[in-house]
Scaffold this motif. Structure first.
Motif, PDB file in Angstrom:
ATOM      1  N   ASN A 105       0.922  -1.275   0.020  1.00  0.00           N
ATOM      2  CA  ASN A 105       0.140  -0.063   0.133  1.00  0.00           C
ATOM      3  C   ASN A 105       0.909   1.117   0.111  1.00  0.00           C
ATOM      4  OD1 ASN A 105      -2.781   0.900  -0.012  1.00  0.00           O
ATOM      5  ND2 ASN A 105      -2.501   1.438   2.026  1.00  0.00           N
ATOM      6  N   ASP A 106       1.850   1.341  -0.874  1.00  0.00           N
ATOM      7  CA  ASP A 106       2.860   2.533  -0.769  1.00  0.00           C
ATOM      8  C   ASP A 106       2.594   3.321  -2.038  1.00  0.00           C
ATOM      9  OD1 ASP A 106       5.095   4.191  -0.634  1.00  0.00           O
ATOM     10  OD2 ASP A 106       6.281   2.581  -0.188  1.00  0.00           O
ATOM     11  N   ALA A 107       1.526   4.132  -1.860  1.00  0.00           N
ATOM     12  CA  ALA A 107       1.047   5.179  -2.697  1.00  0.00           C
ATOM     13  C   ALA A 107       2.155   6.081  -3.255  1.00  0.00           C
ATOM     14  CB  ALA A 107      -0.144   5.594  -2.539  1.00  0.00           C
ATOM     15  N   GLU A 108       3.005   6.661  -1.957  1.00  0.00           N
ATOM     16  CA  GLU A 108       3.912   7.643  -2.200  1.00  0.00           C
ATOM     17  C   GLU A 108       4.859   6.984  -3.158  1.00  0.00           C
ATOM     18  OE1 GLU A 108       7.416   9.708   0.164  1.00  0.00           O
ATOM     19  OE2 GLU A 108       6.195   8.507   1.323  1.00  0.00           O
ATOM     20  N   ALA A 109       5.402   5.600  -3.308  1.00  0.00           N
ATOM     21  CA  ALA A 109       6.412   5.144  -4.116  1.00  0.00           C
ATOM     22  C   ALA A 109       5.690   5.045  -5.423  1.00  0.00           C
ATOM     23  CB  ALA A 109       6.702   3.736  -3.551  1.00  0.00           C
ATOM     24  N   ALA A 110       4.480   4.729  -5.484  1.00  0.00           N
ATOM     25  CA  ALA A 110       3.587   4.633  -6.720  1.00  0.00           C
ATOM     26  C   ALA A 110       3.737   5.888  -7.575  1.00  0.00           C
ATOM     27  CB  ALA A 110       2.517   3.992  -6.637  1.00  0.00           C
ATOM     28  N   LEU A 111       3.598   6.989  -6.739  1.00  0.00           N
ATOM     29  CA  LEU A 111       3.511   8.362  -7.254  1.00  0.00           C
ATOM     30  C   LEU A 111       4.883   8.770  -7.996  1.00  0.00           C
ATOM     31  CD1 LEU A 111       0.903  10.426  -5.427  1.00  0.00           C
ATOM     32  CD2 LEU A 111       0.790  10.163  -7.629  1.00  0.00           C
ATOM     33  N   SER A 112       5.795   8.535  -7.003  1.00  0.00           N
ATOM     34  CA  SER A 112       7.192   8.765  -7.527  1.00  0.00           C
ATOM     35  C   SER A 112       7.608   8.080  -8.844  1.00  0.00           C
ATOM     36  CB  SER A 112       8.185   8.410  -6.305  1.00  0.00           C
ATOM     37  OG  SER A 112       7.596   9.002  -5.091  1.00  0.00           O
ATOM     38  N   ILE A 113       7.307   6.741  -8.802  1.00  0.00           N
ATOM     39  CA  ILE A 113       7.936   6.017 -10.088  1.00  0.00           C
ATOM     40  C   ILE A 113       6.799   6.596 -11.231  1.00  0.00           C
ATOM     41  CG2 ILE A 113       7.485   3.899 -11.187  1.00  0.00           C
ATOM     42  CD1 ILE A 113       7.815   2.700  -8.283  1.00  0.00           C
ATOM     43  N   ALA A 114       5.454   6.765 -11.038  1.00  0.00           N
ATOM     44  CA  ALA A 114       4.807   7.541 -12.147  1.00  0.00           C
ATOM     45  C   ALA A 114       5.248   8.818 -12.655  1.00  0.00           C
ATOM     46  CB  ALA A 114       3.339   7.616 -11.723  1.00  0.00           C
ATOM     47  N   ALA A 115       5.534   9.698 -11.659  1.00  0.00           N
ATOM     48  CA  ALA A 115       6.378  10.882 -11.867  1.00  0.00           C
ATOM     49  C   ALA A 115       7.666  10.774 -12.708  1.00  0.00           C
ATOM     50  CB  ALA A 115       6.540  11.753 -10.744  1.00  0.00           C
ATOM     51  N   ALA A 116       8.439   9.770 -12.401  1.00  0.00           N
ATOM     52  CA  ALA A 116       9.723   9.622 -13.024  1.00  0.00           C
ATOM     53  C   ALA A 116       9.556   9.357 -14.485  1.00  0.00           C
ATOM     54  CB  ALA A 116      10.565   8.560 -12.189  1.00  0.00           C
ATOM     55  N   VAL A 117       8.488   8.278 -14.732  1.00  0.00           N
ATOM     56  CA  VAL A 117       8.439   7.714 -15.823  1.00  0.00           C
ATOM     57  C   VAL A 117       7.246   7.948 -16.869  1.00  0.00           C
ATOM     58  CG1 VAL A 117       9.381   5.635 -15.114  1.00  0.00           C
ATOM     59  CG2 VAL A 117       7.164   5.590 -15.469  1.00  0.00           C
ATOM     60  N   ALA A 119       4.221   8.102 -16.135  1.00  0.00           N
ATOM     61  CA  ALA A 119       3.129   7.049 -16.090  1.00  0.00           C
ATOM     62  C   ALA A 119       1.864   8.005 -16.100  1.00  0.00           C
ATOM     63  CB  ALA A 119       3.059   6.043 -15.248  1.00  0.00           C
ATOM     64  N   ASP A 120       0.455   7.228 -16.288  1.00  0.00           N
ATOM     65  CA  ASP A 120      -0.695   7.918 -16.385  1.00  0.00           C
ATOM     66  C   ASP A 120      -1.578   7.994 -15.060  1.00  0.00           C
ATOM     67  OD1 ASP A 120      -1.030   8.584 -19.487  1.00  0.00           O
ATOM     68  OD2 ASP A 120       0.021   6.850 -19.416  1.00  0.00           O
ATOM     69  N   PHE A 121      -1.277   6.806 -14.264  1.00  0.00           N
ATOM     70  CA  PHE A 121      -2.239   6.751 -13.096  1.00  0.00           C
ATOM     71  C   PHE A 121      -1.526   5.842 -12.275  1.00  0.00           C
ATOM     72  CE2 PHE A 121      -3.624   3.452 -16.238  1.00  0.00           C
ATOM     73  CZ  PHE A 121      -3.689   2.360 -15.622  1.00  0.00           C
ATOM     74  N   ILE A 122      -2.011   5.664 -10.996  1.00  0.00           N
ATOM     75  CA  ILE A 122      -1.602   4.703  -9.928  1.00  0.00           C
ATOM     76  C   ILE A 122      -2.945   4.113  -9.493  1.00  0.00           C
ATOM     77  CG2 ILE A 122       0.475   6.155  -9.428  1.00  0.00           C
ATOM     78  CD1 ILE A 122      -1.242   6.663  -6.533  1.00  0.00           C
ATOM     79  N   ARG A 123      -2.511   3.049  -8.712  1.00  0.00           N
ATOM     80  CA  ARG A 123      -3.491   2.065  -7.875  1.00  0.00           C
ATOM     81  C   ARG A 123      -3.108   2.081  -6.480  1.00  0.00           C
ATOM     82  NH1 ARG A 123      -5.497  -4.011  -8.958  1.00  0.00           N
ATOM     83  NH2 ARG A 123      -7.151  -3.954  -7.310  1.00  0.00           N
TER      84      ARG A 123
END
Length: 281
Positions: A105-117, A119-123
Motif C-alpha cells: 500500500n505504498d502510494a508515495e512510491a507509486a506516485l514517485s515512480i509514475a512521476a519519473a516515467v 505514467a498515467d495513473f496509480i493504484r
C-alpha cells in the motif's frame, strides 16, 4: 483542483470502457524468490507489456506481485529504484497508458515512480478507511497521497480500491459508503471493486451498488472491476454498471497468474470487452 480531477480518468483511454492488463512482476531483488538476474526482470516485463499491447489492451498496470511477503505501507528505496527502472523499460516499449501499483500500500512510491516515467495513473489498495490484511492493519493515507500528487505529479490519476481484495474492512461502512467517501472525501479519480482475492470473481451486486451510489451523488469517477475478469464475465461486469475492468490471471498462459502473458488470451478478453464498448473516443 488538479488536472487529474478536472478531467475524467476515462479520457485517458481510447475506448469507452477500457480494459487494463496486468504486468505481474516476479520477485524483485531483496525479495524471497528473486532469480538473481535484473536483465531477466526487464525482459519479462517488456515481453508481457508488448504482448498485452499486441492483443489490443487499452492500458497496462505494473505491479510488484512477486514480492510477497509484502511490506505493509512503505517499501525500501531499492524496490522503488528497481520498479522505476522496469517501468521506464515498459513505458519505452508501449504506447498505451501506464499505471503503477506498489504493494502492499505504498502510494508515495507509486506516485514517485509514475512521476519519473511519466505514467498515467496509480493504484492504491487502501486509500481511505482501515483494512485488516495479512500485512497487519493498513490505514488509508489519502491526505498524504493527494497532496503529494499535487506537488510532484498533478496529471497522474488515482485509482483506489474499495473493500480491497485479500483484506477485511475495519468498521461497518457498506461498500457503497466506502466508495462514496473514497471519491468525495479521498478525492480518488476512480474506484476498483474486486472479489476476495487475485483471480476471484467480483460480486456483480457490489458493482451495481457502487455504480448506483456514485451516480446518485452525480460523481463522475469510473468504477472498475478488479478481479475475476474473463472473456465470459466482462459483459456481465459492464451490464452491472462497470466503466472498465482490470484483467490479469485470464490473460496469462494456462490461466496462471504468475505465467507469461498469452496474446491469444488477451485477444479473447479484448474482443469480448469490445462487444460491450464498440466506440472509440
Amino acid at each position: 483542483m488538479t488536472t487529474a480531477q478536472q478531467d475524467s480518468l476515462l479520457d485517458r483511454f481510447d475506448h469507452e470502457r477500457p480494459l487494463i492488463g496486468m504486468v505481474h512482476l516476479p520477485a524483485l531483488p531483496g525479495a524471497p524468490g528473486f532469480g538473481g538476474d535484473r536483465d531477466a526482470l526487464d525482459e519479462r516485463a517488456r515481453t508481457d507489456a508488448t504482448r498485452l499491447e499486441s492483443g489490443g489492451i487499452d492500458a497496462i498496470m505494473l505491479e510488484n506481485f512477486g514480492d510477497a511477503p509484502f511490506y505493509p505501507e512503505t517499501v525500501p528505496p531499492h524496490v522503488v529504484a528497481d520498479m522505476t527502472a522496469i517501468a521506464s523499460t515498459v513505458a519505452d516499449a508501449v504506447d498505451v497508458p501506464l499505471g503503477i501499483n506498489v504493494l502492499r500500500n505504498d502510494a508515495e512510491a507509486a506516485l514517485s515512480i509514475a512521476a519519473a516515467v511519466d505514467a498515467d495513473f496509480i493504484r492504491t489498495n487502501v486509500h481511505v478507511g482501515t483494512a485488516a490484511t495479512d500485512q497487519g492493519v493498513l490505514e488509508g493515507r489519502a491526505h498524504e497521497t493527494v497532496r503529494l500528487r499535487e506537488r510532484i505529479a498533478p496529471d497522474v490519476g488515482i485509482l483506489a480500491d474499495v473493500h480491497v481484495k485479500h483484506a477485511t474492512p475495519v468498521g461497518e461502512a457498506s461498500i457503497e459508503q466506502a466508495a462514496l467517501e473514497t471519491v468525495e472525501r479521498g478525492k480518488a479519480d476512480g474506484v476498483i471493486v474486486s472479489g476476495s482475492g487475485t483471480g476471484s470473481e467480483t460480486a456483480l451486486e457490489d458493482v451495481e451498488r457502487v455504480a448506483a451510489e456514485l451516480s446518485a451523488h452525480d460523481l463522475q469517477a469510473p468504477v472498475f472491476v478488479g478481479s475475476g475478469v474473463t472473456a465470459d464475465t466482462v459483459g456481465d461486469c459492464v451490464a452491472a454498471g462497470a466503466d472498465g475492468a482490470i484483467a490479469g490471471t485470464a490473460l496469462k498462459e494456462d490461466g496462471e497468474t504468475t505465467n507469461p502473458v498469452s496474446v491469444d488470451h488477451v485477444e479473447q478478453v479484448v474482443q469480448a470487452a469490445r462487444e460491450h464498448s464498440p466506440s472509440d473516443r
